[in-house]
Design an enzyme around this catalytic site. Structure first.
Site, PDB file in Angstrom:
ATOM      1  N   LYS A 184      -4.161  -2.164  10.164  1.00  0.00           N
ATOM      2  CA  LYS A 184      -4.544  -2.271   8.752  1.00  0.00           C
ATOM      3  C   LYS A 184      -4.753  -3.727   8.325  1.00  0.00           C
ATOM      4  CE  LYS A 184      -3.401   2.093   7.453  1.00  0.00           C
ATOM      5  NZ  LYS A 184      -4.222   2.974   6.631  1.00  0.00           N
TER       6      LYS A 184
ATOM      7  N   GLU B 146      -9.217   3.889  -2.198  1.00  0.00           N
ATOM      8  CA  GLU B 146      -7.976   3.687  -2.948  1.00  0.00           C
ATOM      9  C   GLU B 146      -8.262   2.979  -4.274  1.00  0.00           C
ATOM     10  OE1 GLU B 146      -4.705   2.204  -0.721  1.00  0.00           O
ATOM     11  OE2 GLU B 146      -5.387   3.080   1.177  1.00  0.00           O
TER      12      GLU B 146
ATOM     13  N   ASP C 224       0.839  -1.191   0.000  1.00  0.00           N
ATOM     14  CA  ASP C 224       0.000   0.000   0.000  1.00  0.00           C
ATOM     15  C   ASP C 224       0.879   1.248   0.000  1.00  0.00           C
ATOM     16  OD1 ASP C 224      -2.346   1.418  -0.026  1.00  0.00           O
ATOM     17  OD2 ASP C 224      -2.650   1.321   2.140  1.00  0.00           O
TER      18      ASP C 224
ATOM     19  N   GLN D 233      -3.701   2.401  15.173  1.00  0.00           N
ATOM     20  CA  GLN D 233      -2.644   2.955  14.308  1.00  0.00           C
ATOM     21  C   GLN D 233      -1.820   4.016  15.044  1.00  0.00           C
ATOM     22  OE1 GLN D 233      -4.246   4.608  10.684  1.00  0.00           O
ATOM     23  NE2 GLN D 233      -2.250   5.091   9.817  1.00  0.00           N
TER      24      GLN D 233
ATOM     25  N   GLU E  93     -10.535   3.702   3.794  1.00  0.00           N
ATOM     26  CA  GLU E  93      -9.665   4.519   2.943  1.00  0.00           C
ATOM     27  C   GLU E  93      -9.995   4.209   1.488  1.00  0.00           C
ATOM     28  OE1 GLU E  93      -5.541   3.968   4.179  1.00  0.00           O
ATOM     29  OE2 GLU E  93      -5.771   5.592   5.651  1.00  0.00           O
TER      30      GLU E  93
ATOM     31  N   ARG F  90      -7.927   3.625  13.520  1.00  0.00           N
ATOM     32  CA  ARG F  90      -7.070   4.794  13.777  1.00  0.00           C
ATOM     33  C   ARG F  90      -6.496   4.818  15.183  1.00  0.00           C
ATOM     34  NH1 ARG F  90      -5.936   5.786   8.706  1.00  0.00           N
ATOM     35  NH2 ARG F  90      -7.708   6.545   7.474  1.00  0.00           N
TER      36      ARG F  90
ATOM     37  N   THR G  18      -8.948  -5.961   4.097  1.00  0.00           N
ATOM     38  CA  THR G  18      -8.872  -5.013   2.974  1.00  0.00           C
ATOM     39  C   THR G  18      -9.867  -5.529   1.933  1.00  0.00           C
ATOM     40  OG1 THR G  18      -6.518  -4.708   3.403  1.00  0.00           O
ATOM     41  CG2 THR G  18      -7.330  -3.963   1.265  1.00  0.00           C
TER      42      THR G  18
ATOM     43  N   GLU H 197      -9.653  12.361   7.764  1.00  0.00           N
ATOM     44  CA  GLU H 197      -9.400  13.669   7.153  1.00  0.00           C
ATOM     45  C   GLU H 197     -10.573  14.631   7.326  1.00  0.00           C
ATOM     46  OE1 GLU H 197      -7.677  13.960   3.146  1.00  0.00           O
ATOM     47  OE2 GLU H 197      -7.400  11.805   3.332  1.00  0.00           O
TER      48      GLU H 197
ATOM     49  N   ASP I  17      -9.001   0.177   2.148  1.00  0.00           N
ATOM     50  CA  ASP I  17      -7.999  -0.176   3.154  1.00  0.00           C
ATOM     51  C   ASP I  17      -8.559   0.219   4.535  1.00  0.00           C
ATOM     52  OD1 ASP I  17      -5.655  -0.691   4.561  1.00  0.00           O
ATOM     53  OD2 ASP I  17      -4.787   1.262   4.070  1.00  0.00           O
TER      54      ASP I  17
ATOM     55  N   HIS J  14      -3.920  13.922   0.944  1.00  0.00           N
ATOM     56  CA  HIS J  14      -4.125  13.031   2.090  1.00  0.00           C
ATOM     57  C   HIS J  14      -2.935  13.126   3.049  1.00  0.00           C
ATOM     58  CE1 HIS J  14      -5.133   9.450   4.405  1.00  0.00           C
ATOM     59  NE2 HIS J  14      -3.967   8.914   4.097  1.00  0.00           N
TER      60      HIS J  14
HETATM   61 CA    CA Z   1      -4.006   3.026   2.898  1.00  0.00          CA
END
Ligand code: CA
Length: 427
Positions: free
Chosen positions: A253, A201, A128, A240, A199, A237, A257, A373, A233, A135
């Site tokens: 993560k 992607e 990834d 993380q 996320e 948080r 996925t 975000e 993804d 971002h």
């Molecule tokens: Ca990602």
């Protein structure tokens, strides 16, 4: 004039799958798992096509690859074989084809709604990236307000090695992970994540790989790309934030996925190419090995949307709420640059490996590719049901869609990448 198919649903302006698209996927129907391509609301079953002799003029290895139960063998064959197959399939589905041929093709069609989609390939490795500067800057500001973008960002396509075993196909439930988190001033604790995010992607499926110890020049990069899909993804948080230093994301993560089931060939996307990302004045020029040989066609104009429903919204038949819209052309690093950089140290990429772009965000409010975000908006997301969200609750469902269009050509869609959050296991 744009080509049309005798499969009438493929000519509907709202379909994701006109004859100009022809994305590859793997599906199960009547107990059999086969490769096929999407055409309108149907799937053309390659195994059935081969049995009916419809692929007879193609090389034996292509016909064998088309009869497999995953796309890896076809991915390994490379762009000339893909082009020949695509020409053949286009020919079978064109509305100018004689009626006697259509009978055999028609008996190789499966209604998409009756098929169960599978992962398109055996994915050996998943990497990834972090290719959106919008971002990276917005997330960087949350962690380092004075220094959001680290000094390597404009030189190196940043990435990390993800986990291939937990990649699931669209429609699979996603279980809320448990893990270690630390709230300021408290001792670390273990439990279900309270900051579960998505996320947005794009995924890049590798075609022919490169031998260990050799690299892939950027001018050759697209010969090694089988096609693109959508990737979610999922990210915890709170886990993380506690684990990411110094080696980057790990268990935040690797729990799941999601990928969309249809892989859009690069050849289908060719008419929708646009110029590479325009680096602002003062930004460094990419180092030679990352310099795009054709900057007028370095990007793809692909619009990406995120939709959400809660359990309560679905119970009251409230339509999904659109959370954001982004575009692949906003990425600081192109998909070719990501692939070439990955192989630049001699790391061998293999057919079926998956690279993902990283969260795709634009510069403006409404183009954020994840909930983290949206924090900079300063208020939670208000759903039409009256509920609010900062992160995902159990029962929430996230759906990505993407499409591209150009003057005089039909829109090409990616289908859906969908997942619903289910409650964490209790200990
Ligand atoms: Ca990602």
């Amino acid at each position: 004039m744009a080509l049309k198919s005798w499969v009438t649903s493929a000519n509907d302006p709202s379909t994701d799958f006109p004859i100009q698209n022809l994305p590859y996927g793997v599906f199960t129907f009547a107990g059999q798992t086969h490769i096929g391509i999407a055409i309108g609301d149907q799937i053309l079953d390659f195994h059935a096509c081969a049995s009916h002799g419809l692929l007879a003029e193609l090389p034996k290895e292509t016909v064998a690859a088309c009869s497999a139960a995953s796309l890896n063998a076809l991915m390994a064959l490379g762009p000339e074989a893909w082009s020949a197959l695509r020409r053949k399939v286009t020919h079978l589905l064109l509305d100018s084809e004689p009626e006697q041929l259509r009978g055999r093709v028609r008996s190789s069609l499966v209604p998409m709604r009756e098929a169960v989609m599978q992962l398109p390939a055996q994915i050996g490795n998943y990497t990834d990236f972090y290719a959106s500067i919008h971002h990276a800057t917005r997330v960087g500001k949350l962690f380092r307000p004075d220094n959001p973008l680290l000094p390597n960002y404009k030189y190196v396509p940043i990435g990390y090695h993800g986990r291939a075993s937990s990649i699931v196909v669209s429609g699979s439930d996603v279980r809320r992970p448990s893990g270690q988190t630390k709230v300021t001033d408290q001792e670390p604790a273990f439990g279900p994540s309270r900051s579960l995010d998505y996320e947005l992607e794009v995924g890049i499926f590798v075609g022919p790989g490169n031998p260990l110890g050799q690299s892939i020049p950027i001018a050759q990069a697209e010969n090694h790309i089988f096609g693109l899909c959508l990737v979610n993804d999922w990210s915890a948080r709170d886990m993380q934030a506690w684990e990411y230093q110094p080696l980057g994301p790990f268990l935040a993560k690797s729990f799941a996925t999601t990928v969309s089931p249809w892989i859009i060939p690069m050849e289908a996307l060719s008419p929708y190419r646009v110029a590479s990302f325009n680096r602002p004045d003062g930004d460094p020029t990419p180092l030679g090995y990352l310099r795009c040989p054709d900057p007028d066609r370095g990007g793809i104009d692909l619009s990406l949307e995120v939709f959400m429903t809660s359990q309560q919204m679905r119970a009251s038949a409230t339509p999904a709420m659109r959370l954001s819209v982004g575009n692949l052309r906003d990425l600081y690093w192109s998909i070719d640059q990501l692939l070439t950089h990955h192989a630049s140290n001699g790391c061998n990429l293999r057919p079926g490996d998956l690279l993902a772009t990283g969260t795709i965000s634009g510069p403006d409010e409404g183009s954020e590719g994840c909930m983290l975000e949206m924090k900079h908006r300063g208020k939670p997301i208000c759903l039409p049901s009256g509920e609010t969200r900062t992160f995902l609750e159990d029962g929430d469902e996230i759906t990505f869609r993407a499409c591209t269009s150009a003057k005089g050509l039909p829109r090409i869609g990616f289908g859906e990448c969908k997942g619903r959050i289910v409650a964490a296991l209790t200990a």
